[in-house]
Design a protein around this motif. Structure first.
Motif, short mmCIF file in Angstrom:
data_model
loop_
_atom_site.label_atom_id
_atom_site.label_comp_id
_atom_site.label_asym_id
_atom_site.label_seq_id
_atom_site.Cartn_x
_atom_site.Cartn_y
_atom_site.Cartn_z
N LEU A 116 5.45 -23.91 37.35
CA LEU A 116 5.08 -22.52 36.56
C LEU A 116 4.86 -21.54 37.63
O LEU A 116 4.87 -21.75 38.90
CB LEU A 116 3.64 -22.94 35.95
N TYR A 117 4.64 -20.15 37.26
CA TYR A 117 4.20 -19.06 38.17
C TYR A 117 3.20 -19.33 39.15
O TYR A 117 3.08 -18.93 40.18
CB TYR A 117 4.20 -17.81 37.38
N THR A 118 2.16 -20.12 38.68
CA THR A 118 1.02 -20.47 39.22
C THR A 118 0.89 -21.67 39.89
O THR A 118 -0.02 -22.35 40.28
CB THR A 118 -0.29 -20.40 38.24
N GLY A 119 2.24 -22.32 40.21
CA GLY A 119 2.34 -23.61 40.67
C GLY A 119 1.72 -23.61 41.99
O GLY A 119 1.64 -22.97 42.97
N GLY A 120 0.87 -25.06 42.06
CA GLY A 120 -0.17 -25.15 43.15
C GLY A 120 -1.56 -24.64 43.04
O GLY A 120 -2.29 -25.02 44.11
N GLN A 121 -1.80 -23.81 42.07
CA GLN A 121 -3.11 -23.17 41.92
C GLN A 121 -3.75 -24.24 40.89
O GLN A 121 -3.04 -24.84 39.95
CB GLN A 121 -2.92 -21.92 41.33
N PRO A 122 -5.40 -23.95 40.83
CA PRO A 122 -5.81 -24.80 39.84
C PRO A 122 -5.87 -23.87 38.65
O PRO A 122 -5.56 -22.70 38.53
CB PRO A 122 -7.40 -24.49 40.50
N ASP A 123 -5.77 -24.73 37.32
CA ASP A 123 -5.92 -24.05 36.19
C ASP A 123 -6.98 -23.34 35.74
O ASP A 123 -8.00 -23.63 36.61
CB ASP A 123 -5.68 -25.09 35.11
N PRO A 124 -7.12 -22.37 34.89
CA PRO A 124 -8.32 -21.26 34.96
C PRO A 124 -9.41 -22.35 34.18
O PRO A 124 -9.12 -22.93 33.12
CB PRO A 124 -7.85 -20.34 33.99
N ASP A 125 -10.63 -22.33 34.52
CA ASP A 125 -11.67 -22.89 34.03
C ASP A 125 -12.25 -21.78 32.79
O ASP A 125 -12.75 -22.50 31.87
CB ASP A 125 -12.86 -22.98 35.10
N LEU A 126 -12.07 -20.68 33.03
CA LEU A 126 -12.63 -19.86 32.07
C LEU A 126 -11.70 -18.55 31.72
O LEU A 126 -11.10 -17.95 32.81
CB LEU A 126 -14.00 -19.22 32.60
N VAL A 127 -11.54 -18.30 30.82
CA VAL A 127 -10.50 -17.24 30.24
C VAL A 127 -11.33 -16.27 29.48
O VAL A 127 -11.93 -16.81 28.30
CB VAL A 127 -9.42 -17.46 29.40
N ILE A 128 -11.49 -14.96 29.66
CA ILE A 128 -12.27 -14.06 29.19
C ILE A 128 -11.09 -13.01 28.54
O ILE A 128 -10.50 -12.66 29.31
CB ILE A 128 -13.24 -13.21 30.41
N ARG A 129 -11.80 -12.48 27.52
CA ARG A 129 -11.00 -11.28 26.72
C ARG A 129 -12.10 -10.11 26.50
O ARG A 129 -12.96 -10.41 25.80
CB ARG A 129 -10.09 -11.75 25.60
N ILE A 187 -16.10 -17.33 43.45
CA ILE A 187 -14.76 -17.61 42.70
C ILE A 187 -13.54 -17.60 43.64
O ILE A 187 -13.47 -16.62 44.33
CB ILE A 187 -14.76 -16.71 41.55
N SER A 188 -12.72 -18.65 43.48
CA SER A 188 -11.46 -18.58 44.34
C SER A 188 -10.46 -17.85 44.06
O SER A 188 -9.51 -17.65 44.77
CB SER A 188 -11.26 -20.03 44.80
N VAL A 189 -10.02 -18.04 42.57
CA VAL A 189 -8.77 -17.55 42.00
C VAL A 189 -9.22 -16.61 40.83
O VAL A 189 -10.12 -16.98 39.80
CB VAL A 189 -8.02 -18.57 41.67
N VAL A 190 -8.66 -15.53 40.80
CA VAL A 190 -8.94 -14.64 39.56
C VAL A 190 -7.24 -14.35 38.81
O VAL A 190 -6.41 -13.92 39.86
CB VAL A 190 -9.43 -13.51 39.90
#
Length: 261
Positions: free
Chosen positions: A197-210, A76-79
């Protein structure tokens, strides 16, 4: 002796099951960006009889270090970890916040020395104490230019505030370059907002876990999660197991993503 054998048997079965789950996860089905709402730390501490929520927050931070290892090992690339919301800054007691500030600062410091990870705060620094801001800034500077897992620490974060800040940034930049309101209306697009956004340039999350069984977003990544898949785990944050995460990934791999369709 019988109890030890039973526990050993469960351990063996658990490891077999975990390996089976891992075998079913090929690189093409693993999400690129996973966002985690770590929840249940305070309940965990209360259930175990601790006298303060800080014990739960420390256990939750330790689990998040493990969680990042799981993600990194799977490619996974981004968390993004939701550690402290802007609402928490006004709704939590001072004693709990003070401990939480220290725990997050320690986590940022630790992660910035681990593997080849990149650490970035996503959120506002307004209302955060100087030592925590210093620790977050130092972690970012220390990991700048690294090529490993990108770890977003959502600290002082609020989704509505993020969108507001993005719009203010766009308007300020447009004004600085002499643009008019009519020009701004023509150029304003979802892509432009996303860049600010704060995450500008990053891919949007594919999966959100809670974790903890709660099923709500709590003002987390409202813009970025528009097309995300969601998965809710019953385990409290510190009790999260590899198999819980692997089940979430297995479930994600089976879903047919429609992106709003």
């Amino acid at each position: 002796m019988q109890k030890q054998q039973a526990a050993s048997g469960r351990g063996i079965l658990y490891r077999v099951y975990e390996r089976r789950l891992r075998r079913g996860l090929t690189p093409d089905v693993v999400p690129k960006h996973v966002a985690m709402i770590i929840d249940g730390n305070r309940r965990w501490a209360k259930q175990l009889g601790y006298d303060s929520a800080a014990h739960g927050h420390r256990a939750g931070a330790a689990k998040m270090r493990e969680f990042l290892e799981w993600c990194d090992d799977l490619g996974i690339s981004v968390v993004t970890l939701y550690l402290l919301s802007s609402d928490n800054l006004t709704q939590r007691q001072t004693e709990e916040l003070s401990a939480l500030f220290e725990i997050i600062a320690d986590l940022a410091e630790e992660l910035s020395h681990y593997r080849d990870w990149v650490v970035q705060q996503v959120g506002s620094k307004a209302g955060l104490p100087g030592p925590l801001v210093g620790a977050l800034d130092a972690a970012e500077a220390r990991t700048a230019g690294k090529k490993g897992l990108h770890v977003n620490l959502a600290v002082g974060y609020g989704g509505r505030t993020e969108i507001t800040d993005a719009m203010r940034s766009i308007v300020a930049s447009h004004h600085e370059h002499g643009g008019t309101l009519d020009d701004l209306a023509e150029t304003l697009t979802p892509e432009l907002i996303g860049q600010h956004l704060y995450t500008g340039g990053q891919p949007d999350p594919d999966l959100v876990i809670r974790t903890s069984g709660e099923q709500r977003l709590s003002d987390f990544m409202l813009w970025q999660s528009a097309h995300s898949e969601f998965y809710f785990v019953e385990a409290l944050g510190p009790d999260l197991r590899p198999v819980d995460f692997l089940r979430a990934l297995r479930d994600f791999a089976k879903r047919q993503r429609r992106f709003g369709g």
